[in-house]
Design a protein around this motif. Sequence first.
Motif, PDB file in Angstrom:
ATOM      1  N   SER A  63       0.825  -1.204   0.000  1.00 18.89           N
ATOM      2  CA  SER A  63       0.000   0.000   0.000  1.00 18.89           C
ATOM      3  C   SER A  63       0.866   1.263   0.000  1.00 18.89           C
ATOM      4  CB  SER A  63      -0.938  -0.010   1.200  1.00 18.89           C
ATOM      5  OG  SER A  63      -0.200  -0.110   2.400  1.00 18.89           O
ATOM      6  N   TRP A  64       1.433   1.597   1.130  1.00 15.26           N
ATOM      7  CA  TRP A  64       2.170   2.850   1.251  1.00 15.26           C
ATOM      8  C   TRP A  64       3.518   2.820   0.556  1.00 15.26           C
ATOM      9  CZ3 TRP A  64      -0.579   6.809   2.420  1.00 15.26           C
ATOM     10  CH2 TRP A  64      -1.710   6.651   3.199  1.00 15.26           C
ATOM     11  N   GLY A  65       4.156   1.676   0.508  1.00 13.71           N
ATOM     12  CA  GLY A  65       5.451   1.580  -0.156  1.00 13.71           C
ATOM     13  C   GLY A  65       5.360   1.914  -1.633  1.00 13.71           C
ATOM     14  N   LEU A  66       4.329   1.394  -2.279  1.00 15.01           N
ATOM     15  CA  LEU A  66       4.124   1.689  -3.697  1.00 15.01           C
ATOM     16  C   LEU A  66       3.848   3.171  -3.914  1.00 15.01           C
ATOM     17  CD1 LEU A  66       3.850   0.680  -6.587  1.00 15.01           C
ATOM     18  CD2 LEU A  66       1.438   0.221  -6.111  1.00 15.01           C
ATOM     19  N   LEU A  67       3.052   3.757  -3.039  1.00 14.44           N
ATOM     20  CA  LEU A  67       2.757   5.184  -3.146  1.00 14.44           C
ATOM     21  C   LEU A  67       4.023   6.020  -2.978  1.00 14.44           C
ATOM     22  CD1 LEU A  67       0.684   7.489  -3.365  1.00 14.44           C
ATOM     23  CD2 LEU A  67       0.488   7.367  -0.870  1.00 14.44           C
ATOM     24  N   VAL A  68       4.847   5.673  -2.008  1.00 14.29           N
ATOM     25  CA  VAL A  68       6.091   6.422  -1.761  1.00 14.29           C
ATOM     26  C   VAL A  68       7.042   6.304  -2.949  1.00 14.29           C
ATOM     27  CG1 VAL A  68       8.173   6.472  -0.333  1.00 14.29           C
ATOM     28  CG2 VAL A  68       5.924   6.332   0.741  1.00 14.29           C
ATOM     29  N   MET A  69       7.176   5.101  -3.488  1.00 15.31           N
ATOM     30  CA  MET A  69       8.066   4.921  -4.642  1.00 15.31           C
ATOM     31  C   MET A  69       7.557   5.673  -5.870  1.00 15.31           C
ATOM     32  SD  MET A  69       9.463   1.015  -4.425  1.00 15.31           S
ATOM     33  CE  MET A  69       7.863   0.242  -4.295  1.00 15.31           C
ATOM     34  N   THR A  70       6.245   5.693  -6.073  1.00 14.86           N
ATOM     35  CA  THR A  70       5.664   6.423  -7.199  1.00 14.86           C
ATOM     36  C   THR A  70       5.894   7.922  -7.055  1.00 14.86           C
ATOM     37  OG1 THR A  70       3.980   4.714  -7.453  1.00 14.86           O
ATOM     38  CG2 THR A  70       3.551   6.822  -8.495  1.00 14.86           C
ATOM     39  N   LEU A  71       5.677   8.451  -5.862  1.00 13.53           N
ATOM     40  CA  LEU A  71       5.902   9.880  -5.632  1.00 13.53           C
ATOM     41  C   LEU A  71       7.381  10.244  -5.771  1.00 13.53           C
ATOM     42  CD1 LEU A  71       3.507  10.542  -2.637  1.00 13.53           C
ATOM     43  CD2 LEU A  71       3.208  11.229  -5.024  1.00 13.53           C
ATOM     44  N   PHE A  72       8.264   9.370  -5.301  1.00 14.12           N
ATOM     45  CA  PHE A  72       9.698   9.619  -5.450  1.00 14.12           C
ATOM     46  C   PHE A  72      10.088   9.644  -6.921  1.00 14.12           C
ATOM     47  CE2 PHE A  72      14.084   8.082  -5.789  1.00 14.12           C
ATOM     48  CZ  PHE A  72      14.726   9.054  -5.044  1.00 14.12           C
TER      49      PHE A  72
END
Length: 50
Positions: free
Chosen positions: A13-22
């Motif tokens: 969930s959050w890991g994918l969001l963080v990597m996408t934003l990065f």
Amino acid sequence: METYTAMRHFADSWGLLVMTLFFAGVVLFTLRPGSRKSADDAARIPLRED
């Protein structure tokens, strides 16, 4: 085993969001106006003679 499940849930969930934003931030930083001069300068570093 519960630690694995918690980490898996976080990454899904959050890991994918963080990597996408990065990734989006890196792309925008690279393509920002005015970065061409510094990119061209960095590209010429190996060709400079000391």
